[in-house]
Design a protein around this motif. Structure first.
Motif, PDB file in Angstrom:
ATOM      1  N   GLY A  79       0.842  -1.188   0.000  1.00  0.00           N
ATOM      2  CA  GLY A  79       0.000   0.000   0.000  1.00  0.00           C
ATOM      3  C   GLY A  79       0.878   1.238   0.000  1.00  0.00           C
ATOM      4  O   GLY A  79       2.107   1.148  -0.087  1.00  0.00           O
ATOM      5  N   SER A  98      -4.755   1.486  -0.310  1.00  0.00           N
ATOM      6  CA  SER A  98      -4.453   0.367  -1.196  1.00  0.00           C
ATOM      7  C   SER A  98      -4.028   0.933  -2.546  1.00  0.00           C
ATOM      8  O   SER A  98      -4.583   1.927  -3.010  1.00  0.00           O
ATOM      9  CB  SER A  98      -5.709  -0.502  -1.343  1.00  0.00           C
ATOM     10  N   VAL A  99      -3.024   0.318  -3.154  1.00  0.00           N
ATOM     11  CA  VAL A  99      -2.567   0.808  -4.466  1.00  0.00           C
ATOM     12  C   VAL A  99      -2.754  -0.278  -5.501  1.00  0.00           C
ATOM     13  O   VAL A  99      -1.926  -0.501  -6.366  1.00  0.00           O
ATOM     14  CB  VAL A  99      -1.083   1.224  -4.475  1.00  0.00           C
ATOM     15  N   ARG A 100      -3.845  -1.001  -5.346  1.00  0.00           N
ATOM     16  CA  ARG A 100      -4.086  -2.113  -6.251  1.00  0.00           C
ATOM     17  C   ARG A 100      -4.049  -1.631  -7.695  1.00  0.00           C
ATOM     18  O   ARG A 100      -4.646  -0.614  -8.031  1.00  0.00           O
ATOM     19  CB  ARG A 100      -5.458  -2.697  -5.930  1.00  0.00           C
ATOM     20  N   GLU A 101      -3.344  -2.377  -8.507  1.00  0.00           N
ATOM     21  CA  GLU A 101      -3.314  -2.026  -9.924  1.00  0.00           C
ATOM     22  C   GLU A 101      -4.719  -2.129 -10.490  1.00  0.00           C
ATOM     23  O   GLU A 101      -5.461  -3.025 -10.128  1.00  0.00           O
ATOM     24  CB  GLU A 101      -2.422  -2.999 -10.697  1.00  0.00           C
ATOM     25  N   LEU A 103      -6.446  -3.470 -13.118  1.00  0.00           N
ATOM     26  CA  LEU A 103      -6.061  -4.428 -14.162  1.00  0.00           C
ATOM     27  C   LEU A 103      -7.212  -4.741 -15.112  1.00  0.00           C
ATOM     28  O   LEU A 103      -8.310  -4.872 -14.705  1.00  0.00           O
ATOM     29  CB  LEU A 103      -5.551  -5.709 -13.516  1.00  0.00           C
TER      30      LEU A 103
END
Lengths: 103, 405
Positions: A79, A98-101, A103
């Protein structure tokens, strides 16, 4: 100390998973002002001071983390710091994004 | 310890590791089993009670309750066919008696053909409707099974290198200790197995979500990297078909209370089971695993279904991490259960094979524990029963895409 029985060679109350990590997980409840002691992978003991209460298995910053930089655990990004986080502060939802891609 | 003795210690360990072997059963298809049972295989739900009765009569037989095999859409039928064929082909099995009702979608001819495409081991068949009902089918099945187990009993274990092993990794009933102790320990085990030329399977696609880019970076090449994204996206889409987003509510409130902040962190804790090696291949559910080293199989988070997929892929041993503890096993392959939670180990010691809590609380180091765990894998390969085997746990599940038709 409450945790002196733990290891016979070093008294630790937190686990560092990867040397790149800037957080460790405490393995017992830690109170504000307590020493948090963990071992690096080559067995060196490091002590930091808890700036706030940390519940068991939660994370504490072992380095100063500036806003917008990565929180690193398992040697990977988990994160981004939502605020400046000082060494010894509790690291959780309240100060991590959160730095979720996408996608 | 001075530097010299440390180096010597490492060389010593290296030599020991390079010579590691186990005693297994050579199969006619060239593979090596760690068990030597006869499989009484139900081709559908309608044959499952019959196989239970046959297997209970004959020593050395294993079976399971197959809930599928009929009324399934083609992709679901393929999952079932692959699990059945893979179980029969698993090197822990000497030979198979297939029992079908007769009218199910997974027709006897299809099942036999699927098994023969994977192995040349003995196959016998019983079709309940053709035999004339339960008693005649059971009589034929028992006779066939008896012949096979008597043949199997003639085999002797021989020495083989560890590189013949395929070990499946799985986690279930996780808690905060899973990501801190048991999964990193199994990661160390995976690294050792890969170094020894064996195969380690990382499973549970649901638990790659949020960490797929990290796994993809570790892929051997672009094709494998694309496949990792493909299985994760396919999984998410299959859940979306019923209007659910897997990412919603993840990490769960329980995860957060336990200290997990983001989905990436949760998934990283799970994928730690695979260790640090390059990912050499990605397999669809229950397909034969042929590559060595670290590979991925697309399986669900549901434990018995995920384990069944890896066993069908050829895994002779499963290493299973748990936080809360579970009795789970598998009829074909031994399941070694590990917890990093010392309370769980005390509470569920009867079901738990390995205590990984010293990773957290000492005094042993993770590398020493990984050596011990590797030894437990070898002991199990040599024939030592796991707790799940000794207690007779054989439940399985088969992955499904949608409802029955």
């Amino acid at each position: 100390m409450r945790y002196k029985e733990r290891r016979y060679f070093t008294v630790v109350n937190a686990i560092l998973i990867d040397d790149k990590d800037n957080v460790v997980s405490v393995i017992e409840q830690v109170l504000k002002g307590d020493d948090v002691i963990f071992e690096t992978k080559n067995g060196k003991a490091i002590t930091i001071k808890a700036l706030e209460d940390i519940p068991i298995y939660h994370k504490i910053a072992v380095r100063d983390i500036v806003e917008g930089s990565y929180i690193i655990k398992y040697g990977e990004h988990i994160g981004v710091a939502a605020t400046d986080i000082k060494t010894g502060m509790h690291v959780h939802e309240h100060n991590v994004r959160s730095v979720r891609e996408n996608l | 310890m001075n530097i010299m003795s440390e180096v010597l210690e490492k060389i010593y360990r290296g030599i020991i590791i390079m010579e590691m072997t186990f005693y297994g059963y050579k199969r006619p298809d060239g593979k090596v089993g760690v068990r030597n049972n006869v499989l009484i295989l139900p081709a559908s739900v309608c044959a499952s009670d019959t196989t239970r009765i046959i297997a209970s009569q004959v020593k050395g037989c294993v079976t399971f309750n197959n809930q599928n095999g009929c009324s399934q859409v083609p992709p679901d039928q393929e999952f079932t066919m692959d699990v059945m064929a893979g179980f029969a082909a698993n090197p822990n099995i000497y030979g198979t008696v297939v029992v079908s009702l007769g009218c199910e979608n997974c027709q006897m001819s299809l099942v036999v053909e699927a098994i023969k495409s994977r192995t040349n081991k003995p196959i016998e068949t019983v079709i309940i409707q053709e035999e004339g009902g339960t008693l005649k089918a059971i009589e034929k099945g028992v006779r066939l099974a008896k012949n096979l187990t008597q043949e199997a009993s003639m085999l002797k274990r021989e020495e083989f290198p560890i590189s013949e092993l395929i070990v499946g990794t799985e986690c279930g009933g996780s808690d905060p200790t899973s990501g801190l102790a048991a999964n990193p320990l199994v990661g160390e085990l995976s690294d050792r197995l890969v170094k020894l030329g064996a195969t380690s399977i990382l499973s549970e696609t649901t638990e790659f979500i949020g960490a797929e880019h990290i796994l993809a970076k570790r892929a051997k090449n672009k094709e494998i990297s694309d496949r990792i994204y493909e299985i994760v996206h396919r999984y998410e889409k299959s859940i979306q078909m019923v209007g659910v987003d897997v990412r919603d509510g993840n990490p769960s409130p329980g995860n957060k209370a336990g200290g997990i902040t983001t989905l990436e962190e949760k998934s990283l804790g799970c994928i730690h089971k695979g260790g640090h090696n390059t990912i050499n291949a990605v397999y669809d559910y229950a397909k034969p695993v042929v590559e060595k080293g670290l590979v991925i199989m697309d399986t669900p988070g549901n434990d018995p279904s995920s384990v069944a997929g890896m066993v069908a892929g050829g895994a002779q041993i499963i290493v299973f991490t748990t936080g809360r503890g579970t009795p789970t096993g598998n009829p074909i392959s031994p399941v070694i259960k590990i917890t990093g939670n010392r309370m769980t180990y005390k509470n569920m010691e009867v079901n738990t094979d390995f205590d990984a809590s010293p990773v957290i609380y000492g005094p042993e180091k993770i590398s020493d524990l990984a050596d011990k765990l590797l030894q437990m894998v070898i002991d199990t390969a040599n024939g030592k029963l796991t707790k799940a085997e000794a207690l007779g746990y054989i439940e399985i599940g088969i992955m499904r895409a949608c409802n029955y038709v």
